[in-house]
Design a protein around this motif. Structure first.
Motif, PDB file in Angstrom:
ATOM      1  N   GLY A   1      -9.202   0.287  -9.437  1.00 31.03           N
ATOM      2  CA  GLY A   1      -7.974  -0.133  -8.716  1.00 31.03           C
ATOM      3  C   GLY A   1      -8.160  -1.017  -7.503  1.00 31.03           C
ATOM      4  O   GLY A   1      -7.271  -1.549  -6.810  1.00 31.03           O
ATOM      5  N   ILE A   2      -9.527  -1.399  -7.198  1.00 30.64           N
ATOM      6  CA  ILE A   2     -10.103  -2.099  -5.989  1.00 30.64           C
ATOM      7  C   ILE A   2     -10.311  -3.333  -6.410  1.00 30.64           C
ATOM      8  O   ILE A   2     -10.982  -3.686  -7.271  1.00 30.64           O
TER       9      ILE A   2
ATOM     10  N   ILE B   1      -9.162  -7.509   0.385  1.00 29.27           N
ATOM     11  CA  ILE B   1      -9.266  -6.358  -0.091  1.00 29.27           C
ATOM     12  C   ILE B   1      -7.983  -5.902  -0.454  1.00 29.27           C
ATOM     13  O   ILE B   1      -7.134  -5.618   0.309  1.00 29.27           O
ATOM     14  N   LYS B   2      -7.709  -5.476  -1.778  1.00 28.49           N
ATOM     15  CA  LYS B   2      -6.297  -4.952  -2.228  1.00 28.49           C
ATOM     16  C   LYS B   2      -6.905  -3.860  -3.015  1.00 28.49           C
ATOM     17  O   LYS B   2      -7.670  -3.739  -3.916  1.00 28.49           O
ATOM     18  N   ALA B   3      -6.084  -2.675  -2.712  1.00 24.29           N
ATOM     19  CA  ALA B   3      -6.471  -1.479  -3.646  1.00 24.29           C
ATOM     20  C   ALA B   3      -4.967  -0.888  -3.996  1.00 24.29           C
ATOM     21  O   ALA B   3      -4.283  -0.577  -2.983  1.00 24.29           O
ATOM     22  N   GLU B   4      -4.755  -0.170  -5.099  1.00 23.82           N
ATOM     23  CA  GLU B   4      -3.792   0.282  -5.656  1.00 23.82           C
ATOM     24  C   GLU B   4      -3.860   1.581  -6.582  1.00 23.82           C
ATOM     25  O   GLU B   4      -5.242   1.408  -7.394  1.00 23.82           O
TER      26      GLU B   4
ATOM     27  N   ASP C   1      -2.220   5.637  -7.797  1.00 25.36           N
ATOM     28  CA  ASP C   1      -1.655   7.065  -7.354  1.00 25.36           C
ATOM     29  C   ASP C   1      -0.412   6.834  -6.162  1.00 25.36           C
ATOM     30  O   ASP C   1      -0.341   7.659  -5.357  1.00 25.36           O
ATOM     31  N   GLY C   2       0.206   5.961  -6.306  1.00 27.95           N
ATOM     32  CA  GLY C   2       1.356   5.346  -5.295  1.00 27.95           C
ATOM     33  C   GLY C   2       0.949   5.125  -4.187  1.00 27.95           C
ATOM     34  O   GLY C   2       1.786   4.811  -3.153  1.00 27.95           O
ATOM     35  N   ARG C   3      -0.437   4.706  -3.867  1.00 28.80           N
ATOM     36  CA  ARG C   3      -0.694   4.050  -2.822  1.00 28.80           C
ATOM     37  C   ARG C   3      -1.201   2.745  -2.689  1.00 28.80           C
ATOM     38  O   ARG C   3      -1.887   2.430  -3.640  1.00 28.80           O
ATOM     39  N   LYS C   4      -0.954   1.902  -1.942  1.00 30.45           N
ATOM     40  CA  LYS C   4      -1.295   0.390  -1.840  1.00 30.45           C
ATOM     41  C   LYS C   4      -1.852  -0.023  -0.313  1.00 30.45           C
ATOM     42  O   LYS C   4      -1.137   0.314   0.700  1.00 30.45           O
TER      43      LYS C   4
END
Length: 119
Positions: free
Chosen positions: A50-51, A63-66, A68-71
């Motif tokens: 997700g990164i 950098i974008k990471a998503e 488990d409901g986290r962003k």
């Protein structure tokens, strides 16, 4: 021994708590070690799939990471120019560590400069 760049005041990071839409800016630090810029980014609760990490030009990181409901979203100007050649990245226990090789520019000395420096 390297140069350590900590963003923020009193141990807090500039990005702590800042939100852009649904995205939170993660805590991060940057340090120049030998020939590398080392960037540490705290993005807990994310699988490495997700990164997304991108170098924009020679001196900006995205950098974008998503998951488990986290962003998380981090877009920052880097303190030095870097290259992706020989770069490395590790993600473990919620900590992303990226090492970008510093871009070295050729230095041309004139004869006059060389005489003054006694080359």
């Amino acid at each position: 021994m390297g140069i350590f760049i900590r963003i923020g005041i009193g141990g807090a990071y500039e990005g702590q708590g800042i939100r852009t839409g649904d995205y939170k800016e993660p805590r991060y630090s940057m340090m120049v070690e030998d020939d590398y810029l080392v960037i540490e980014v705290e993005i807990p609760g994310i699988n490495k799939e997700g990164i997304t990490v991108k170098l924009v030009g020679e001196d900006k990181i995205f950098i974008k990471a998503e998951g488990d409901g986290r962003k998380y979203l981090l877009i920052r100007q880097l303190p030095v120019s870097v290259t992706v050649e020989n770069s490395q990245a590790v993600y473990r226990n919620g900590l992303l560590i990226i090492g970008y090789q510093l871009r070295v520019r050729a230095l041309v000395l004139s004869d006059d400069t060389c005489r003054r420096a006694r080359c």
